[in-house]
Design a protein around this motif. Structure first.
Motif, PDB file in Angstrom:
ATOM      1  N   VAL A   1       3.719   9.712  -0.776  1.00 40.70           N
ATOM      2  CA  VAL A   1       3.291   9.609   0.624  1.00 40.70           C
ATOM      3  C   VAL A   1       1.773   9.772   0.651  1.00 40.70           C
ATOM      4  O   VAL A   1       1.178  10.403  -0.227  1.00 40.70           O
ATOM      5  CB  VAL A   1       3.999  10.648   1.532  1.00 40.70           C
ATOM      6  CG1 VAL A   1       5.504  10.488   1.473  1.00 40.70           C
ATOM      7  CG2 VAL A   1       3.585  12.045   1.191  1.00 40.70           C
ATOM      8  N   LEU A   2       1.155   9.194   1.659  1.00 42.51           N
ATOM      9  CA  LEU A   2      -0.313   9.152   1.701  1.00 42.51           C
ATOM     10  C   LEU A   2      -0.927  10.542   1.674  1.00 42.51           C
ATOM     11  O   LEU A   2      -1.932  10.785   1.000  1.00 42.51           O
ATOM     12  CB  LEU A   2      -0.775   8.403   2.958  1.00 42.51           C
ATOM     13  CG  LEU A   2      -0.414   6.918   2.998  1.00 42.51           C
ATOM     14  CD1 LEU A   2      -0.780   6.321   4.353  1.00 42.51           C
ATOM     15  CD2 LEU A   2      -1.096   6.161   1.869  1.00 42.51           C
ATOM     16  N   GLU A   3      -0.308  11.470   2.393  1.00 41.99           N
ATOM     17  CA  GLU A   3      -0.885  12.804   2.558  1.00 41.99           C
ATOM     18  C   GLU A   3      -0.864  13.603   1.252  1.00 41.99           C
ATOM     19  O   GLU A   3      -1.592  14.581   1.109  1.00 41.99           O
ATOM     20  CB  GLU A   3      -0.144  13.570   3.655  1.00 41.99           C
ATOM     21  CG  GLU A   3      -0.297  12.970   5.058  1.00 41.99           C
ATOM     22  CD  GLU A   3       0.566  11.729   5.304  1.00 41.99           C
ATOM     23  OE1 GLU A   3       1.406  11.375   4.432  1.00 41.99           O
ATOM     24  OE2 GLU A   3       0.388  11.099   6.368  1.00 41.99           O
TER      25      GLU A   3
ATOM     26  N   PHE B   1       0.836  -1.201   0.000  1.00 46.59           N
ATOM     27  CA  PHE B   1       0.000   0.000   0.000  1.00 46.59           C
ATOM     28  C   PHE B   1       0.870   1.250   0.000  1.00 46.59           C
ATOM     29  O   PHE B   1       1.950   1.280   0.595  1.00 46.59           O
ATOM     30  CB  PHE B   1      -0.929   0.008   1.223  1.00 46.59           C
ATOM     31  CG  PHE B   1      -2.132   0.886   1.025  1.00 46.59           C
ATOM     32  CD1 PHE B   1      -3.233   0.425   0.329  1.00 46.59           C
ATOM     33  CD2 PHE B   1      -2.151   2.183   1.511  1.00 46.59           C
ATOM     34  CE1 PHE B   1      -4.345   1.236   0.114  1.00 46.59           C
ATOM     35  CE2 PHE B   1      -3.248   3.012   1.306  1.00 46.59           C
ATOM     36  CZ  PHE B   1      -4.351   2.534   0.608  1.00 46.59           C
ATOM     37  N   SER B   2       0.375   2.291  -0.666  1.00 47.54           N
ATOM     38  CA  SER B   2       1.061   3.594  -0.716  1.00 47.54           C
ATOM     39  C   SER B   2       0.120   4.582  -1.395  1.00 47.54           C
ATOM     40  O   SER B   2      -0.911   4.187  -1.926  1.00 47.54           O
ATOM     41  CB  SER B   2       2.354   3.497  -1.536  1.00 47.54           C
ATOM     42  OG  SER B   2       2.043   3.291  -2.906  1.00 47.54           O
ATOM     43  N   GLY B   3       0.500   5.857  -1.400  1.00 47.38           N
ATOM     44  CA  GLY B   3      -0.116   6.787  -2.328  1.00 47.38           C
ATOM     45  C   GLY B   3       0.490   6.557  -3.701  1.00 47.38           C
ATOM     46  O   GLY B   3       1.546   5.934  -3.814  1.00 47.38           O
TER      47      GLY B   3
ATOM     48  N   GLU C   1       4.811   1.082   0.913  1.00 47.49           N
ATOM     49  CA  GLU C   1       5.739   1.446  -0.161  1.00 47.49           C
ATOM     50  C   GLU C   1       5.733   2.950  -0.394  1.00 47.49           C
ATOM     51  O   GLU C   1       6.039   3.424  -1.480  1.00 47.49           O
ATOM     52  CB  GLU C   1       5.372   0.704  -1.447  1.00 47.49           C
ATOM     53  CG  GLU C   1       5.736  -0.766  -1.409  1.00 47.49           C
ATOM     54  CD  GLU C   1       5.675  -1.439  -2.767  1.00 47.49           C
ATOM     55  OE1 GLU C   1       4.730  -1.142  -3.531  1.00 47.49           O
ATOM     56  OE2 GLU C   1       6.565  -2.246  -3.072  1.00 47.49           O
ATOM     57  N   THR C   2       5.376   3.723   0.640  1.00 48.99           N
ATOM     58  CA  THR C   2       5.432   5.180   0.500  1.00 48.99           C
ATOM     59  C   THR C   2       6.892   5.628   0.552  1.00 48.99           C
ATOM     60  O   THR C   2       7.724   4.950   1.146  1.00 48.99           O
ATOM     61  CB  THR C   2       4.672   5.876   1.645  1.00 48.99           C
ATOM     62  OG1 THR C   2       5.265   5.505   2.898  1.00 48.99           O
ATOM     63  CG2 THR C   2       3.201   5.485   1.655  1.00 48.99           C
TER      64      THR C   2
ATOM     65  N   TYR D   1      -7.133   6.263   1.773  1.00 50.22           N
ATOM     66  CA  TYR D   1      -6.589   5.166   2.578  1.00 50.22           C
ATOM     67  C   TYR D   1      -7.457   4.857   3.788  1.00 50.22           C
ATOM     68  O   TYR D   1      -7.522   3.717   4.227  1.00 50.22           O
ATOM     69  CB  TYR D   1      -5.134   5.447   2.972  1.00 50.22           C
ATOM     70  CG  TYR D   1      -4.919   6.542   3.987  1.00 50.22           C
ATOM     71  CD1 TYR D   1      -4.688   7.845   3.579  1.00 50.22           C
ATOM     72  CD2 TYR D   1      -4.921   6.267   5.357  1.00 50.22           C
ATOM     73  CE1 TYR D   1      -4.485   8.854   4.502  1.00 50.22           C
ATOM     74  CE2 TYR D   1      -4.711   7.258   6.285  1.00 50.22           C
ATOM     75  CZ  TYR D   1      -4.501   8.559   5.854  1.00 50.22           C
ATOM     76  OH  TYR D   1      -4.295   9.545   6.777  1.00 50.22           O
ATOM     77  N   LYS D   2      -8.140   5.842   4.329  1.00 50.27           N
ATOM     78  CA  LYS D   2      -8.997   5.539   5.485  1.00 50.27           C
ATOM     79  C   LYS D   2     -10.157   4.636   5.083  1.00 50.27           C
ATOM     80  O   LYS D   2     -10.536   3.733   5.828  1.00 50.27           O
ATOM     81  CB  LYS D   2      -9.518   6.834   6.120  1.00 50.27           C
ATOM     82  CG  LYS D   2      -8.419   7.572   6.862  1.00 50.27           C
ATOM     83  CD  LYS D   2      -8.882   8.867   7.472  1.00 50.27           C
ATOM     84  CE  LYS D   2      -7.691   9.613   8.051  1.00 50.27           C
ATOM     85  NZ  LYS D   2      -7.993  10.987   8.427  1.00 50.27           N
TER      86      LYS D   2
END
Ligand SMILES: [Zn+2]
Length: 296
Positions: free
Chosen positions: A241-243, A226-228, A268-269, A249-250
């Motif tokens: 990165v997720l942000e 998982f990652s962005g 994998e971010t 992701y939530k």
């Protein structure tokens, strides 16, 4: 021993590759210890450029570190691999690289060997799929003969030109006993290239496909990346990165908590362990909510 959050969760969380905050001289064994310090509990060894500088001594060190720190290990095998390689010579070379990653990974205590299945090479997807299935079955047989007890994990891929839809990964797993998918949900989001596959309903449908196709063998022993992710019309560009990414992701971790699955989630971010910690917290929070609803 301190009470670690991962002992309460049906998923272990960790990183693909040694965490950024691990000591620079500690190698993969140091990475394993760092995972534990961070209150994470899984590591995927990033052997993506091959295994030529990995020997028995390195494997023994990694295995000891994983046992001491209760960190579950997997291996990301070489990028230089294609189940649909066009010539026999290329196929044999790739086959040997994956076998070698499995042999050394098993020595290092890894239970799962992750690999990119390859590309369609202008063949019809159904034709490429069948070639890939037969070759993968041959690799699985060889490892059983050698008593290398690992699960082979073809990864879902983020570009339309690549082998590795979720359906293909499930179908290979149905026909070969020691194969299960590595489900990269960021890749599944990037693959269509139109921003779809990014909702609770779509994540849940994918998880249901796994449950229906593979039963508890697939659902209770998941291996997730998982990652962005950044993407265009042809699919994946690079991980984020997720942000800074659009991936919900939530909603994903809510779907994961609600479906009763277990296994591992590897971040994998670009910020690796920071991403893994956000994922672990998000999953734990969703699980608490789901359980409160059940008992309430
Ligand atoms: Zn990968």
């Amino acid at each position: 021993m301190s009470k670690a959050i991962h002992t309460d969760l049906p998923f272990r969380f960790g990183t693909v590759g040694t965490p950024l905050s691990a000591p620079k001289t500690g190698g993969s064994a140091g990475g394993v210890a760092r995972i534990r310090e961070l209150n994470l509990s899984a590591l995927e060894l990033a052997w993506v450029r091959g295994t030529t500088n990995i020997g028995d001594e390195v494997c023994a060190r990694i295995k000891l570190a994983s046992e001491t720190n209760h960190v579950a290990l997997s291996v990301h095998a070489t990028y230089f691999f294609n189940l649909n390689a066009a010539t026999d010579e290329m196929w044999q070379a790739g086959r040997e690289r994956l076998l070698q990653a499995a042999r050394l990974g098993f020595k290092a205590g890894a239970t799962d060997i992750i690999f990119h299945p390859g590309s369609y090479m202008k063949l019809a997807p159904s034709v490429a799929f069948a070639i890939a299935r037969d070759r993968l079955a041959g690799i699985a047989d060889q490892l059983i003969k050698e008593k290398i007890n690992v699960t082979l994990r073809p990864e879902t891929m983020g570009k339309g030109a690549l082998l590795g839809t979720l359906e293909e990964c499930i179908a290979w797993s149905q026909s070969i006993e020691t194969v299960l998918p590595c489900v990269d949900f960021a890749h599944l989001h990037a693959r269509p290239g139109d921003g779809s596959f990014n909702s609770y309903a779509e994540f849940s449908a994918a998880l249901a496909l796994i449950a229906n196709g593979l039963g508890n063998r697939g659902l209770k022993n998941m291996h997730i990346h998982f990652s962005g992710i950044a993407y265009g019309p042809k699919g994946e560009k690079n991980h984020l990165v997720l942000e800074e990414a659009d991936i919900k992701y939530k909603e994903f971790f809510k779907a994961l908590a609600d479906c009763g699955a277990s296994g591992r989630v590897l971040s994998e971010t670009p910020n690796m362990e920071e991403g893994a910690i956000v994922m672990q917290n998000s999953f734990a929070q969703s699980l608490r909510k789901a359980r409160a609803q059940h008992s309430g």
